[in-house]
Design a protein around this motif. Structure first.
Motif, mmCIF file in Angstrom:
data_model
loop_
_atom_site.group_PDB
_atom_site.id
_atom_site.type_symbol
_atom_site.label_atom_id
_atom_site.label_comp_id
_atom_site.label_asym_id
_atom_site.label_seq_id
_atom_site.Cartn_x
_atom_site.Cartn_y
_atom_site.Cartn_z
ATOM 1 N N LYS A 46 -5.125 31.022 29.501
ATOM 2 C CA LYS A 46 -3.957 31.326 28.707
ATOM 3 C C LYS A 46 -3.849 32.426 27.935
ATOM 4 O O LYS A 46 -2.716 32.833 27.781
ATOM 5 C CB LYS A 46 -4.252 29.989 27.512
ATOM 6 C CG LYS A 46 -2.991 29.787 26.735
ATOM 7 C CD LYS A 46 -3.214 28.464 26.080
ATOM 8 C CE LYS A 46 -1.730 27.923 25.675
ATOM 9 N NZ LYS A 46 -1.312 26.927 26.213
ATOM 10 N N LEU A 47 -4.639 32.936 27.316
ATOM 11 C CA LEU A 47 -4.688 34.181 26.489
ATOM 12 C C LEU A 47 -4.769 35.560 27.466
ATOM 13 O O LEU A 47 -4.929 36.857 26.832
ATOM 14 C CB LEU A 47 -5.747 34.433 25.368
ATOM 15 C CG LEU A 47 -5.810 33.309 24.399
ATOM 16 C CD1 LEU A 47 -6.915 33.219 23.345
ATOM 17 C CD2 LEU A 47 -4.460 33.121 24.031
ATOM 18 N N CYS A 56 -4.802 42.862 15.328
ATOM 19 C CA CYS A 56 -4.972 42.319 16.510
ATOM 20 C C CYS A 56 -6.106 41.613 16.621
ATOM 21 O O CYS A 56 -6.180 40.437 17.368
ATOM 22 C CB CYS A 56 -4.565 43.326 17.755
ATOM 23 S SG CYS A 56 -2.924 44.039 17.625
ATOM 24 N N GLU A 95 -5.980 38.350 14.672
ATOM 25 C CA GLU A 95 -5.177 37.483 15.275
ATOM 26 C C GLU A 95 -5.755 36.839 16.736
ATOM 27 O O GLU A 95 -5.411 35.523 16.816
ATOM 28 C CB GLU A 95 -3.742 37.980 15.639
ATOM 29 C CG GLU A 95 -3.015 38.284 14.071
ATOM 30 C CD GLU A 95 -2.084 39.162 14.209
ATOM 31 O OE1 GLU A 95 -1.531 39.585 15.495
ATOM 32 O OE2 GLU A 95 -1.363 39.655 13.127
ATOM 33 N N GLU A 96 -6.309 37.539 17.541
ATOM 34 C CA GLU A 96 -7.005 37.043 18.649
ATOM 35 C C GLU A 96 -7.994 36.011 18.215
ATOM 36 O O GLU A 96 -8.226 35.038 18.811
ATOM 37 C CB GLU A 96 -7.400 38.181 19.376
ATOM 38 C CG GLU A 96 -8.171 37.737 20.714
ATOM 39 C CD GLU A 96 -8.744 38.815 21.513
ATOM 40 O OE1 GLU A 96 -8.686 39.017 22.622
ATOM 41 O OE2 GLU A 96 -9.304 39.918 20.809
ATOM 42 N N ARG A 106 -8.541 28.661 17.403
ATOM 43 C CA ARG A 106 -7.433 27.349 17.263
ATOM 44 C C ARG A 106 -7.437 26.528 18.740
ATOM 45 O O ARG A 106 -7.427 25.478 18.768
ATOM 46 C CB ARG A 106 -6.055 27.687 17.067
ATOM 47 C CG ARG A 106 -4.946 26.710 16.925
ATOM 48 C CD ARG A 106 -3.795 27.278 16.280
ATOM 49 N NE ARG A 106 -2.937 28.237 17.165
ATOM 50 C CZ ARG A 106 -2.856 29.539 16.923
ATOM 51 N NH1 ARG A 106 -3.315 30.147 15.748
ATOM 52 N NH2 ARG A 106 -2.151 30.382 17.636
ATOM 53 N N LEU A 107 -7.389 27.497 20.018
ATOM 54 C CA LEU A 107 -7.586 26.715 21.101
ATOM 55 C C LEU A 107 -8.874 26.037 21.214
ATOM 56 O O LEU A 107 -8.729 24.915 21.900
ATOM 57 C CB LEU A 107 -7.087 27.722 22.101
ATOM 58 C CG LEU A 107 -5.697 28.418 22.006
ATOM 59 C CD1 LEU A 107 -5.567 29.512 23.351
ATOM 60 C CD2 LEU A 107 -4.747 27.142 22.388
ATOM 61 N N ILE A 131 -9.339 28.678 27.831
ATOM 62 C CA ILE A 131 -8.751 29.689 26.716
ATOM 63 C C ILE A 131 -8.390 31.179 27.298
ATOM 64 O O ILE A 131 -7.471 31.834 27.117
ATOM 65 C CB ILE A 131 -9.845 29.941 25.645
ATOM 66 C CG1 ILE A 131 -9.773 28.482 24.739
ATOM 67 C CG2 ILE A 131 -9.470 31.130 24.507
ATOM 68 C CD1 ILE A 131 -10.859 28.469 24.024
ATOM 69 N N ARG A 178 -8.396 34.215 15.765
ATOM 70 C CA ARG A 178 -7.819 32.758 15.188
ATOM 71 C C ARG A 178 -7.045 32.037 16.247
ATOM 72 O O ARG A 178 -7.157 30.770 16.317
ATOM 73 C CB ARG A 178 -6.627 33.260 14.148
ATOM 74 C CG ARG A 178 -7.254 33.576 12.785
ATOM 75 C CD ARG A 178 -5.999 33.556 11.745
ATOM 76 N NE ARG A 178 -6.630 33.710 10.556
ATOM 77 C CZ ARG A 178 -6.294 35.098 9.769
ATOM 78 N NH1 ARG A 178 -5.727 35.859 10.449
ATOM 79 N NH2 ARG A 178 -7.005 35.586 8.800
ATOM 80 N N HIS A 179 -6.744 33.054 17.304
ATOM 81 C CA HIS A 179 -5.828 32.071 18.372
ATOM 82 C C HIS A 179 -7.023 31.346 19.349
ATOM 83 O O HIS A 179 -7.097 30.154 19.517
ATOM 84 C CB HIS A 179 -5.228 32.995 19.399
ATOM 85 C CG HIS A 179 -4.046 32.613 20.261
ATOM 86 N ND1 HIS A 179 -3.306 33.108 20.582
ATOM 87 C CD2 HIS A 179 -3.785 31.299 20.511
ATOM 88 C CE1 HIS A 179 -2.289 32.405 21.459
ATOM 89 N NE2 HIS A 179 -2.767 31.252 21.241
#
Length: 143
Positions: free
Chosen positions: A43-44, A19, A22-23, A29-30, A40, A25-26
């Motif tokens: 959004k998250l 988790c 993945e956070e 990416r943003l 960001i 990377r997210h």
């Protein structure tokens, strides 16, 4: 066979780790798309200080390829998702492992290498003795 309680604890730990990866990377990416830290965070569904911390962490270790799958992630993902073990071993054999290195001018500054992740996964029971031996043998041939 691994004790069911130990297996469940290992699964929980691996899921938490994945988790976080993945956070990161997210967020990266943003951020690469030009979003501000506040955007960001909104959004998250998190906070701007958390996004700032994540971006700082990524910046500090980006040279290590933090956004590319590392051995620890490959091993934990295989454990959680039940990936074919032969595929995992082949990927770990092919991976360009690094050794730990000291950071100059610091007292305790060491950047762990990716090989530490493989050895640590074996010690934690995420790789069998046979899998670890095969990876070690292949690594020794390359040296």
């Amino acid at each position: 066979m691994v004790d069911p309680d130990v297996r469940e604890a290992l699964l929980r730990s691996a899921r938490r780790y994945l988790c976080v990866v993945e956070e990161r990377r997210h967020v990266a990416r943003l951020h690469a798309q030009g979003m501000s830290q506040r955007q960001i965070a909104a959004k998250l569904k998190t906070t701007q200080p958390r996004v700032q911390r994540i971006l700082g962490d990524i910046g500090e270790v980006e040279e290590q390829g933090v956004l590319e799958p590392r051995p620890e992630e490959m091993i934990k993902r295989a454990f959680v998702e039940g990936t074919d073990r032969e595929e995992l071993v082949a990927a770990l054999i092919a991976y360009p492992h690094t050794e730990s290195r000291e950071i100059p001018n610091t007292f305790d500054g060491v950047v762990p290498g990716t090989w530490n992740e493989v050895a640590g996964a074996h010690a934690a029971g995420l790789l069998t003795d046979e899998e670890f031996a095969r990876i070690c043998a292949a690594r020794d041939r390359v040296k």
